[in-house]
Design a protein around this motif. Sequence first.
Motif, PDB file in Angstrom:
ATOM      1  N   UNK A  53       0.793  -1.229   0.000  1.00  0.00           N
ATOM      2  CA  UNK A  53       0.000   0.000   0.000  1.00  0.00           C
ATOM      3  C   UNK A  53       0.825   1.279   0.000  1.00  0.00           C
ATOM      4  N   UNK A  54       2.086   1.181  -0.373  1.00  0.00           N
ATOM      5  CA  UNK A  54       2.842   2.391  -0.664  1.00  0.00           C
ATOM      6  C   UNK A  54       2.184   3.104  -1.849  1.00  0.00           C
ATOM      7  N   UNK A  55       2.134   4.424  -1.774  1.00  0.00           N
ATOM      8  CA  UNK A  55       1.495   5.185  -2.849  1.00  0.00           C
ATOM      9  C   UNK A  55       2.531   5.571  -3.892  1.00  0.00           C
ATOM     10  N   UNK A  56       2.239   5.258  -5.124  1.00  0.00           N
ATOM     11  CA  UNK A  56       3.089   5.700  -6.226  1.00  0.00           C
ATOM     12  C   UNK A  56       2.300   6.691  -7.064  1.00  0.00           C
ATOM     13  N   UNK A  57       3.037   7.495  -7.798  1.00  0.00           N
ATOM     14  CA  UNK A  57       2.419   8.570  -8.563  1.00  0.00           C
ATOM     15  C   UNK A  57       2.950   8.536  -9.982  1.00  0.00           C
ATOM     16  N   UNK A  58       2.069   8.758 -10.908  1.00  0.00           N
ATOM     17  CA  UNK A  58       2.439   8.724 -12.315  1.00  0.00           C
ATOM     18  C   UNK A  58       1.840   9.947 -12.977  1.00  0.00           C
ATOM     19  N   UNK A  59       2.651  10.629 -13.809  1.00  0.00           N
ATOM     20  CA  UNK A  59       2.128  11.756 -14.577  1.00  0.00           C
ATOM     21  C   UNK A  59       1.444  11.211 -15.821  1.00  0.00           C
ATOM     22  N   UNK A  60       0.185  11.542 -15.993  1.00  0.00           N
ATOM     23  CA  UNK A  60      -0.547  11.019 -17.143  1.00  0.00           C
ATOM     24  C   UNK A  60      -0.963  12.164 -18.044  1.00  0.00           C
ATOM     25  N   UNK A  61      -0.738  11.953 -19.316  1.00  0.00           N
ATOM     26  CA  UNK A  61      -1.131  12.942 -20.306  1.00  0.00           C
ATOM     27  C   UNK A  61      -2.558  12.680 -20.746  1.00  0.00           C
ATOM     28  N   UNK A  62      -3.368  13.718 -20.686  1.00  0.00           N
ATOM     29  CA  UNK A  62      -4.713  13.615 -21.225  1.00  0.00           C
ATOM     30  C   UNK A  62      -5.504  12.501 -20.585  1.00  0.00           C
ATOM     31  N   UNK A  63      -6.331  11.881 -21.380  1.00  0.00           N
ATOM     32  CA  UNK A  63      -7.249  10.898 -20.843  1.00  0.00           C
ATOM     33  C   UNK A  63      -6.871   9.497 -21.269  1.00  0.00           C
ATOM     34  N   UNK A  64      -6.534   8.679 -20.302  1.00  0.00           N
ATOM     35  CA  UNK A  64      -6.310   7.257 -20.551  1.00  0.00           C
ATOM     36  C   UNK A  64      -7.010   6.533 -19.419  1.00  0.00           C
ATOM     37  N   UNK A  65      -7.789   5.566 -19.751  1.00  0.00           N
ATOM     38  CA  UNK A  65      -8.551   4.871 -18.713  1.00  0.00           C
ATOM     39  C   UNK A  65      -7.726   3.743 -18.102  1.00  0.00           C
ATOM     40  N   UNK A  66      -7.858   3.581 -16.812  1.00  0.00           N
ATOM     41  CA  UNK A  66      -7.189   2.490 -16.120  1.00  0.00           C
ATOM     42  C   UNK A  66      -8.169   1.352 -15.893  1.00  0.00           C
ATOM     43  N   UNK A  67      -7.673   0.159 -16.084  1.00  0.00           N
ATOM     44  CA  UNK A  67      -8.500  -1.008 -15.867  1.00  0.00           C
ATOM     45  C   UNK A  67      -8.299  -1.545 -14.461  1.00  0.00           C
ATOM     46  N   UNK A  68      -7.055  -1.792 -14.101  1.00  0.00           N
ATOM     47  CA  UNK A  68      -6.804  -2.399 -12.798  1.00  0.00           C
ATOM     48  C   UNK A  68      -5.340  -2.277 -12.406  1.00  0.00           C
ATOM     49  N   UNK A  69      -5.083  -2.437 -11.127  1.00  0.00           N
ATOM     50  CA  UNK A  69      -3.728  -2.579 -10.600  1.00  0.00           C
ATOM     51  C   UNK A  69      -3.654  -3.969  -9.987  1.00  0.00           C
ATOM     52  N   UNK A  70      -2.708  -4.751 -10.455  1.00  0.00           N
ATOM     53  CA  UNK A  70      -2.619  -6.139 -10.016  1.00  0.00           C
ATOM     54  C   UNK A  70      -1.177  -6.473  -9.636  1.00  0.00           C
ATOM     55  N   UNK A  71      -0.987  -7.441  -8.768  1.00  0.00           N
ATOM     56  CA  UNK A  71       0.377  -7.835  -8.383  1.00  0.00           C
ATOM     57  C   UNK A  71       1.066  -8.704  -9.429  1.00  0.00           C
ATOM     58  N   UNK A  72       0.391  -8.974 -10.528  1.00  0.00           N
ATOM     59  CA  UNK A  72       0.959  -9.828 -11.567  1.00  0.00           C
ATOM     60  C   UNK A  72       0.528  -9.260 -12.919  1.00  0.00           C
ATOM     61  N   UNK A  73       1.295  -9.529 -13.983  1.00  0.00           N
ATOM     62  CA  UNK A  73       0.903  -9.022 -15.301  1.00  0.00           C
ATOM     63  C   UNK A  73      -0.268  -9.807 -15.876  1.00  0.00           C
ATOM     64  N   UNK A  74      -1.101  -9.156 -16.641  1.00  0.00           N
ATOM     65  CA  UNK A  74      -2.155  -9.861 -17.359  1.00  0.00           C
ATOM     66  C   UNK A  74      -1.523 -10.549 -18.559  1.00  0.00           C
ATOM     67  N   UNK A  75      -1.983 -11.740 -18.851  1.00  0.00           N
ATOM     68  CA  UNK A  75      -1.349 -12.541 -19.880  1.00  0.00           C
ATOM     69  C   UNK A  75      -1.482 -11.889 -21.255  1.00  0.00           C
TER      70      UNK A  75
END
Length: 95
Positions: free
Chosen positions: A13-35
Motif C-alpha cells: 500500500x505504498x502510494x506511487x504517482x504517475x504523470x498522465x497525459x490527457x485521458x487514458x482509462x485504467x483497468x486495474x492494478x494487479x500484483x501480476x501481469x495480465x497474460x
Amino acid sequence: MSTPVTYYCPHCETVVELEREGYLADKSVTPYPLEGWEYVAADDDYERERIDGVRFQCGEDETTRDPDADGCGRGFYLSFVRHGTTDAGRALGKR
Ligand SMILES: [Zn+2]
C-alpha cells in the motif's frame, strides 16, 4: 497537460504517482501481469501506442509519492483499458 495520478501498491500500500497525459482509462492494478499484455517501466514512454500498461517496482523507481517511503521492492502492474476488449474500452472507442 499532465496530471499526477496515484496508485497503491497491492503488496504494501505504498502510494506511487504517475504523470498522465490527457485521458487514458485504467483497468486495474494487479500484483501480476495480465497474460499477453505489454508493460513498460514507469520511467519509460508509457503513453505510446500498443502499450497496455505500466510495470512498477515498488520503492525502486522514481514513482513513490513520499520520497521517504521504502516500498517493498516487489513489482506490480497497472493495466490500461484496451480499446474494444471490454465494455469500458468499447465506450472509449466511440469517443
Ligand atoms: Zn509495495
